[in-house]
Design a protein around this motif. Structure first.
Motif, mmCIF file in Angstrom:
data_model
loop_
_atom_site.group_PDB
_atom_site.id
_atom_site.type_symbol
_atom_site.label_atom_id
_atom_site.label_comp_id
_atom_site.label_asym_id
_atom_site.label_seq_id
_atom_site.Cartn_x
_atom_site.Cartn_y
_atom_site.Cartn_z
ATOM 1 N N HIS A 56 14.143 6.116 -41.299
ATOM 2 C CA HIS A 56 15.518 6.189 -41.771
ATOM 3 C C HIS A 56 16.376 4.961 -41.472
ATOM 4 O O HIS A 56 17.476 4.845 -42.011
ATOM 5 C CB HIS A 56 16.202 7.430 -41.196
ATOM 6 N N PHE A 57 15.896 4.090 -40.611
ATOM 7 C CA PHE A 57 16.718 2.947 -40.225
ATOM 8 C C PHE A 57 15.927 1.653 -40.335
ATOM 9 O O PHE A 57 14.711 1.668 -40.487
ATOM 10 C CB PHE A 57 17.248 3.129 -38.796
ATOM 11 N N SER A 58 16.622 0.558 -40.187
ATOM 12 C CA SER A 58 15.986 -0.756 -40.311
ATOM 13 C C SER A 58 15.465 -1.252 -38.967
ATOM 14 O O SER A 58 15.667 -2.408 -38.603
ATOM 15 C CB SER A 58 16.984 -1.758 -40.895
ATOM 16 N N VAL A 59 14.810 -0.366 -38.243
ATOM 17 C CA VAL A 59 14.185 -0.743 -36.978
ATOM 18 C C VAL A 59 12.729 -1.072 -37.291
ATOM 19 O O VAL A 59 12.031 -0.275 -37.909
ATOM 20 C CB VAL A 59 14.260 0.414 -35.951
ATOM 21 N N SER A 60 12.299 -2.255 -36.875
ATOM 22 C CA SER A 60 10.927 -2.655 -37.197
ATOM 23 C C SER A 60 9.948 -2.042 -36.202
ATOM 24 O O SER A 60 10.308 -1.691 -35.078
ATOM 25 C CB SER A 60 10.807 -4.178 -37.178
ATOM 26 N N LEU A 61 8.712 -1.952 -36.630
ATOM 27 C CA LEU A 61 7.664 -1.385 -35.795
ATOM 28 C C LEU A 61 7.496 -2.172 -34.497
ATOM 29 O O LEU A 61 7.300 -1.600 -33.428
ATOM 30 C CB LEU A 61 6.340 -1.345 -36.574
ATOM 31 N N GLY A 62 7.626 -3.496 -34.576
ATOM 32 C CA GLY A 62 7.489 -4.332 -33.389
ATOM 33 C C GLY A 62 8.622 -4.184 -32.394
ATOM 34 O O GLY A 62 8.442 -4.397 -31.193
ATOM 35 N N ASP A 63 9.788 -3.781 -32.889
ATOM 36 C CA ASP A 63 10.972 -3.668 -32.032
ATOM 37 C C ASP A 63 11.275 -2.243 -31.591
ATOM 38 O O ASP A 63 12.225 -2.019 -30.837
ATOM 39 C CB ASP A 63 12.204 -4.219 -32.763
ATOM 40 N N ILE A 64 10.487 -1.282 -32.042
ATOM 41 C CA ILE A 64 10.845 0.118 -31.831
ATOM 42 C C ILE A 64 10.901 0.501 -30.356
ATOM 43 O O ILE A 64 11.825 1.190 -29.921
ATOM 44 C CB ILE A 64 9.923 1.072 -32.633
#
Length: 149
Positions: A56-64
């Protein structure tokens, strides 16, 4: 001397705290609060939070993971739900509020049951964001219905 005394009683401006708030961060903090409401932070619930944030948000997999840690710190620094629910009230419509409560129920049910403390916290959040009770119940039944099907 009086100036120092006045500084103690002067209400500080919350704009610096509000500047740090984002919908992603507020949502993550509230989801984390639900995950630990039953006094057990289940790994499945944390995985569910990751999934919700990635979808649902623009959070990247690397930054989660770093983002979840930031949300944990924000939540730990807060003494109440007010900064989070105020942000939701100031920035979201009823459809978005319903989606938030739906996500809260998803996290609560991820471990297979809804604990009374999780139920209470979600009800409290729904009340604080002025979501109609019928929408609170609809969200709960929707999540429970997904689980049984």
């Amino acid at each position: 001397m009086f100036e120092k005394l006045m500084q103690l009683f002067t209400v500080t401006d919350d704009s610096t705290a509000d500047d740090k708030m984002t919908l992603e961060l507020v949502t993550a903090a509230l989801l984390l609060e639900v995950s630990k409401a039953d006094f057990q932070e289940d790994p499945a619930e944390i995985d569910k939070i990751r999934t919700i944030l990635l979808q649902h948000f623009s959070v990247s997999l690397g930054d989660i993971n770093a983002f979840i840690d930031q949300a944990r710190n924000t939540s730990a620094d807060s003494t109440s739900l007010y900064p989070f629910t105020r942000y939701i009230n100031d920035n979201c419509n009823n459809i978005e509020k319903y989606q938030l409560v739906l996500a809260l129920w998803d996290v609560a049910l991820e471990d297979g049951r809804i604990d009374k403390y999780e139920d209470h916290l979600i009800r409290k959040i729904a009340d604080l964001i002025y979501l109609p009770h019928s929408e609170f119940i609809r969200a709960k039944l929707s999540v429970i219905g997904k689980e049984t099907s």
